[in-house]
Write a protein that holds these residues in place. Structure first.
Motif, PDB file in Angstrom:
ATOM      1  N   SER A 169     -30.644   9.578  16.161  1.00  0.00           N
ATOM      2  CA  SER A 169     -30.410   8.134  16.169  1.00  0.00           C
ATOM      3  C   SER A 169     -31.511   7.374  15.450  1.00  0.00           C
ATOM      4  CB  SER A 169     -30.306   7.637  17.612  1.00  0.00           C
ATOM      5  OG  SER A 169     -31.483   7.940  18.319  1.00  0.00           O
ATOM      6  N   LYS A 170     -31.854   7.843  14.261  1.00  0.00           N
ATOM      7  CA  LYS A 170     -32.933   7.214  13.507  1.00  0.00           C
ATOM      8  C   LYS A 170     -32.428   5.961  12.822  1.00  0.00           C
ATOM      9  CE  LYS A 170     -34.233  11.859  12.318  1.00  0.00           C
ATOM     10  NZ  LYS A 170     -34.342  12.737  11.177  1.00  0.00           N
ATOM     11  N   GLY A 171     -32.073   4.977  13.586  1.00  0.00           N
ATOM     12  CA  GLY A 171     -31.342   3.878  13.002  1.00  0.00           C
ATOM     13  C   GLY A 171     -32.119   2.629  12.673  1.00  0.00           C
ATOM     14  N   THR A 172     -31.716   2.038  11.568  1.00  0.00           N
ATOM     15  CA  THR A 172     -32.068   0.666  11.236  1.00  0.00           C
ATOM     16  C   THR A 172     -31.788  -0.227  12.432  1.00  0.00           C
ATOM     17  OG1 THR A 172     -31.595   0.932   8.889  1.00  0.00           O
ATOM     18  CG2 THR A 172     -31.251  -1.253   9.808  1.00  0.00           C
ATOM     19  N   VAL A 173     -32.542  -1.315  12.575  1.00  0.00           N
ATOM     20  CA  VAL A 173     -32.299  -2.245  13.675  1.00  0.00           C
ATOM     21  C   VAL A 173     -31.873  -3.593  13.124  1.00  0.00           C
ATOM     22  CG1 VAL A 173     -34.026  -1.059  15.079  1.00  0.00           C
ATOM     23  CG2 VAL A 173     -34.662  -3.149  13.836  1.00  0.00           C
ATOM     24  N   GLY A 174     -31.196  -4.363  13.961  1.00  0.00           N
ATOM     25  CA  GLY A 174     -30.779  -5.689  13.520  1.00  0.00           C
ATOM     26  C   GLY A 174     -30.363  -6.548  14.688  1.00  0.00           C
ATOM     27  N   ALA A 175     -30.194  -7.841  14.417  1.00  0.00           N
ATOM     28  CA  ALA A 175     -29.776  -8.780  15.456  1.00  0.00           C
ATOM     29  C   ALA A 175     -28.986  -9.919  14.827  1.00  0.00           C
ATOM     30  CB  ALA A 175     -30.984  -9.336  16.206  1.00  0.00           C
ATOM     31  N   VAL A 176     -28.052 -10.471  15.607  1.00  0.00           N
ATOM     32  CA  VAL A 176     -27.303 -11.666  15.226  1.00  0.00           C
ATOM     33  C   VAL A 176     -27.280 -12.597  16.427  1.00  0.00           C
ATOM     34  CG1 VAL A 176     -25.881 -10.520  13.489  1.00  0.00           C
ATOM     35  CG2 VAL A 176     -25.116 -10.562  15.870  1.00  0.00           C
ATOM     36  N   ALA A 177     -27.223 -13.910  16.178  1.00  0.00           N
ATOM     37  CA  ALA A 177     -27.243 -14.853  17.290  1.00  0.00           C
ATOM     38  C   ALA A 177     -26.597 -16.170  16.890  1.00  0.00           C
ATOM     39  CB  ALA A 177     -28.680 -15.099  17.764  1.00  0.00           C
ATOM     40  N   VAL A 178     -26.159 -16.918  17.922  1.00  0.00           N
ATOM     41  CA  VAL A 178     -25.697 -18.293  17.760  1.00  0.00           C
ATOM     42  C   VAL A 178     -26.408 -19.133  18.805  1.00  0.00           C
ATOM     43  CG1 VAL A 178     -23.670 -17.916  19.237  1.00  0.00           C
ATOM     44  CG2 VAL A 178     -23.694 -19.837  17.626  1.00  0.00           C
ATOM     45  N   ASP A 179     -26.898 -20.302  18.418  1.00  0.00           N
ATOM     46  CA  ASP A 179     -27.675 -21.119  19.349  1.00  0.00           C
ATOM     47  C   ASP A 179     -26.892 -22.336  19.835  1.00  0.00           C
ATOM     48  OD1 ASP A 179     -27.833 -23.067  17.312  1.00  0.00           O
ATOM     49  OD2 ASP A 179     -29.742 -22.272  16.569  1.00  0.00           O
ATOM     50  N   GLY A 180     -27.567 -23.218  20.549  1.00  0.00           N
ATOM     51  CA  GLY A 180     -26.923 -24.375  21.144  1.00  0.00           C
ATOM     52  C   GLY A 180     -26.382 -25.369  20.140  1.00  0.00           C
ATOM     53  N   ASP A 181     -26.866 -25.332  18.916  1.00  0.00           N
ATOM     54  CA  ASP A 181     -26.353 -26.176  17.851  1.00  0.00           C
ATOM     55  C   ASP A 181     -25.252 -25.480  17.067  1.00  0.00           C
ATOM     56  OD1 ASP A 181     -28.072 -28.268  18.453  1.00  0.00           O
ATOM     57  OD2 ASP A 181     -29.652 -27.513  17.131  1.00  0.00           O
ATOM     58  N   ARG A 182     -24.852 -24.305  17.545  1.00  0.00           N
ATOM     59  CA  ARG A 182     -23.839 -23.465  16.893  1.00  0.00           C
ATOM     60  C   ARG A 182     -24.295 -23.002  15.509  1.00  0.00           C
ATOM     61  NH1 ARG A 182     -18.848 -23.294  19.385  1.00  0.00           N
ATOM     62  NH2 ARG A 182     -17.731 -22.889  17.435  1.00  0.00           N
ATOM     63  N   ASP A 183     -25.602 -22.872  15.353  1.00  0.00           N
ATOM     64  CA  ASP A 183     -26.157 -22.313  14.124  1.00  0.00           C
ATOM     65  C   ASP A 183     -26.255 -20.797  14.263  1.00  0.00           C
ATOM     66  OD1 ASP A 183     -26.481 -24.751  12.866  1.00  0.00           O
ATOM     67  OD2 ASP A 183     -28.538 -25.026  13.592  1.00  0.00           O
ATOM     68  N   LEU A 184     -25.832 -20.100  13.236  1.00  0.00           N
ATOM     69  CA  LEU A 184     -25.884 -18.643  13.217  1.00  0.00           C
ATOM     70  C   LEU A 184     -27.139 -18.153  12.499  1.00  0.00           C
ATOM     71  CD1 LEU A 184     -22.185 -17.835  12.209  1.00  0.00           C
ATOM     72  CD2 LEU A 184     -23.217 -17.470  14.466  1.00  0.00           C
ATOM     73  N   ALA A 185     -27.552 -16.939  12.832  1.00  0.00           N
ATOM     74  CA  ALA A 185     -28.658 -16.277  12.131  1.00  0.00           C
ATOM     75  C   ALA A 185     -28.489 -14.774  12.252  1.00  0.00           C
ATOM     76  CB  ALA A 185     -30.007 -16.701  12.696  1.00  0.00           C
ATOM     77  N   ALA A 186     -29.041 -14.057  11.276  1.00  0.00           N
ATOM     78  CA  ALA A 186     -28.991 -12.592  11.285  1.00  0.00           C
ATOM     79  C   ALA A 186     -30.306 -12.048  10.759  1.00  0.00           C
ATOM     80  CB  ALA A 186     -27.832 -12.086  10.430  1.00  0.00           C
ATOM     81  N   ALA A 187     -30.673 -10.859  11.227  1.00  0.00           N
ATOM     82  CA  ALA A 187     -31.906 -10.209  10.775  1.00  0.00           C
ATOM     83  C   ALA A 187     -31.734  -8.699  10.821  1.00  0.00           C
ATOM     84  CB  ALA A 187     -33.087 -10.625  11.648  1.00  0.00           C
ATOM     85  N   THR A 188     -32.408  -7.993   9.917  1.00  0.00           N
ATOM     86  CA  THR A 188     -32.312  -6.539   9.832  1.00  0.00           C
ATOM     87  C   THR A 188     -33.668  -5.977   9.434  1.00  0.00           C
ATOM     88  OG1 THR A 188     -30.048  -6.847   8.993  1.00  0.00           O
ATOM     89  CG2 THR A 188     -30.956  -4.637   8.856  1.00  0.00           C
ATOM     90  N   SER A 189     -34.012  -4.802   9.956  1.00  0.00           N
ATOM     91  CA  SER A 189     -35.288  -4.168   9.616  1.00  0.00           C
ATOM     92  C   SER A 189     -35.133  -2.656   9.646  1.00  0.00           C
ATOM     93  CB  SER A 189     -36.371  -4.605  10.614  1.00  0.00           C
ATOM     94  OG  SER A 189     -37.630  -4.041  10.285  1.00  0.00           O
ATOM     95  N   THR A 190     -35.848  -1.955   8.756  1.00  0.00           N
ATOM     96  CA  THR A 190     -35.701  -0.503   8.686  1.00  0.00           C
ATOM     97  C   THR A 190     -36.918   0.170   8.076  1.00  0.00           C
ATOM     98  OG1 THR A 190     -34.217   1.273   7.915  1.00  0.00           O
ATOM     99  CG2 THR A 190     -34.676  -0.498   6.371  1.00  0.00           C
ATOM    100  N   GLY A 191     -37.043   1.452   8.384  1.00  0.00           N
ATOM    101  CA  GLY A 191     -38.013   2.304   7.704  1.00  0.00           C
ATOM    102  C   GLY A 191     -37.362   3.098   6.586  1.00  0.00           C
ATOM    103  N   GLY A 192     -36.033   2.958   6.440  1.00  0.00           N
ATOM    104  CA  GLY A 192     -35.318   3.622   5.355  1.00  0.00           C
ATOM    105  C   GLY A 192     -34.828   5.008   5.705  1.00  0.00           C
ATOM    106  N   MET A 193     -34.880   5.904   4.736  1.00  0.00           N
ATOM    107  CA  MET A 193     -34.371   7.267   4.875  1.00  0.00           C
ATOM    108  C   MET A 193     -35.513   8.261   4.988  1.00  0.00           C
ATOM    109  SD  MET A 193     -31.558   7.175   1.791  1.00  0.00           S
ATOM    110  CE  MET A 193     -31.122   8.902   1.993  1.00  0.00           C
ATOM    111  N   THR A 194     -35.339   9.247   5.850  1.00  0.00           N
ATOM    112  CA  THR A 194     -36.293  10.350   5.897  1.00  0.00           C
ATOM    113  C   THR A 194     -36.320  11.061   4.548  1.00  0.00           C
ATOM    114  OG1 THR A 194     -35.938  10.710   8.262  1.00  0.00           O
ATOM    115  CG2 THR A 194     -36.823  12.553   7.005  1.00  0.00           C
TER     116      THR A 194
END
Length: 395
Positions: free
Chosen positions: A252-277
């Motif tokens: 499970s050597k996986g890239t990580v990420g997140a998505v969210a919506v806030d009280g103003d209904r604004d969306l955001a996304a983020a991703t982070s990784t070390g890449g490939m072995t």
């Protein structure tokens, strides 16, 4: 300007009740018979498609990478708890931001940063090794309200690459900085820096040795195992991940990420990784590329991808999901399924995505055998999925 408190999300409870963490076995979706079983497709046909989202009223979701996922029969209770806690802790970090009326951008950064600090995941502390036994990390972040974005690629000394991406977005006129320039920019803006040995973990080192053995024709595993897709596990790696020092699973050597919506209904996304072995030094995948690994647009979707990076770049994965929603009128589940399950495998790779619409509809389709992920609903429930039977492929 002070943001409107997220009153519709999670009221501040006088009892300060703890968040419940649950595991869901099978998500809702089209292509199931009345009893909830997956309807079989005719031989040679593509899956029938999907119309319903996995969940509704979601305000934040995270992923820990697509790949073979964890084997329920071989996973110890300690390892299972570590992975579920890792995903849940990231969501709680984002929840703290949203509870105070904070922005979705702050929430996804907080969630991803928590995952970067956790050696279980292939980002930050748990980054995999390149072919020359170094570490080169990538990350990106995007705000849906105005399409502002920032990214770093090939950084070698930023403790939290996602913080570097945020700095590029907020403190420069650029979108993407790479290599030494990105490291220097982060340091000049007060970000924490580390030496390369900070990223070292035994499990990742053993994975590199297995990949190099395979490249020489040995039996240590698949050559160039994808940091987001998993690889065969050597005996040495199994011993390493079972040691008290680390319960990181090689599958499970996986890239990580997140998505969210806030009280103003604004969306955001983020991703982070070390890449490939065992990747070539200088290789950059989809994670720092806006429209491939990360995308957010208030009128459509916030999406973070994980999978065969080159394929996700060629298929413009996350922006295509947004385009299908905007120009074809597809729902988030239909659009994400079409891209991840129906289109990208034809380009020669698999993976998954977490996709969140502004109305809270959430979907996490994947064509890989598994994808570690979880989501937080507006009533405070946290759901984590780490086993293949909780998150079957092509669903």
């Amino acid at each position: 300007m002070r943001r409107r408190p997220l009153t519709w999300l999670i009221p501040v409870l006088a009892t300060a009740a703890a968040v419940t963490v649950t595991a869901v076995v099978v998500p809702d979706g089209a292509g199931r018979d009345p009893d909830g079983r997956t309807a079989p497709a005719a031989h040679g046909e593509r899956p029938a498609g999907k119309g319903r989202p996995d969940a509704r009223d979601v305000v934040l979701a995270v992923h820990g990478g697509a790949g073979t996922a964890l084997d329920r029969d071989k996973t110890t209770p300690e390892r299972e708890k570590a992975y579920r806690d890792g995903l849940a802790d990231a969501m709680k970090a984002g929840r703290k931001i949203l509870d105070k009326g904070g922005s979705s951008v702050d929430a996804v950064q907080a969630a991803v940063q928590k995952l970067e600090d956790n050696p279980l995941f292939n980002a930050g502390k748990g980054a995999v090794f390149t072919a020359d036994a170094g570490h080169e990390l990538d990350a990106s972040i995007m705000r849906g309200s105005d399409l502002r974005a920032g990214a770093v690629a090939g950084v070698k000394s930023l403790r939290n690459p996602i913080a570097g991406a945020r700095a590029v977005m907020d403190k420069s006129p650029h979108v993407l900085l790479s290599g030494e320039g990105a490291d220097d920019f982060g340091a000049r803006n007060g970000l924490k820096t580390v030496t390369q040995d900070y990223y070292w973990t035994q499990a990742r080192w053993d994975a590199l040795m297995a990949a190099k053995e395979a490249a020489r024709g040995g039996k240590g595993g698949k050559a160039g195992g994808d940091g987001k897709g998993g690889s065969d596990v050597s005996d040495g790696e199994k011993a390493a991940v079972d040691s008290p020092a680390s319960v990181a699973d090689a599958q499970s050597k996986g890239t990580v990420g997140a998505v969210a919506v806030d009280g103003d209904r604004d969306l955001a996304a983020a991703t982070s990784t070390g890449g490939m072995t065992n990747k070539l030094p200088g290789r950059i995948g989809d994670s720092p590329l806006i429209g491939s690994g990360t995308y957010a647009k208030n009128s459509t979707v916030a999406a973070s991808a994980t999978g065969a990076g080159e394929v996700f770049i060629r298929g413009a994965a996350t922006s295509t999901i947004s385009n299908l929603m905007e120009f074809k009128g597809a729902g988030v589940a239909t659009a994400a399924y079409e891209v991840i399950v129906e289109r990208l495998p034809g380009l020669g790779g698999d993976g998954g995505v977490i996709a969140l619409a502004p109305n809270g509809e959430f979907d996490a389709p994947h064509s890989s055998p598994g994808m570690l992920h979880g989501y937080l609903t507006k009533d405070g429930k946290i759901v984590t999925k780490i086993f293949p039977d909780e998150t079957p492929p092509n669903s």
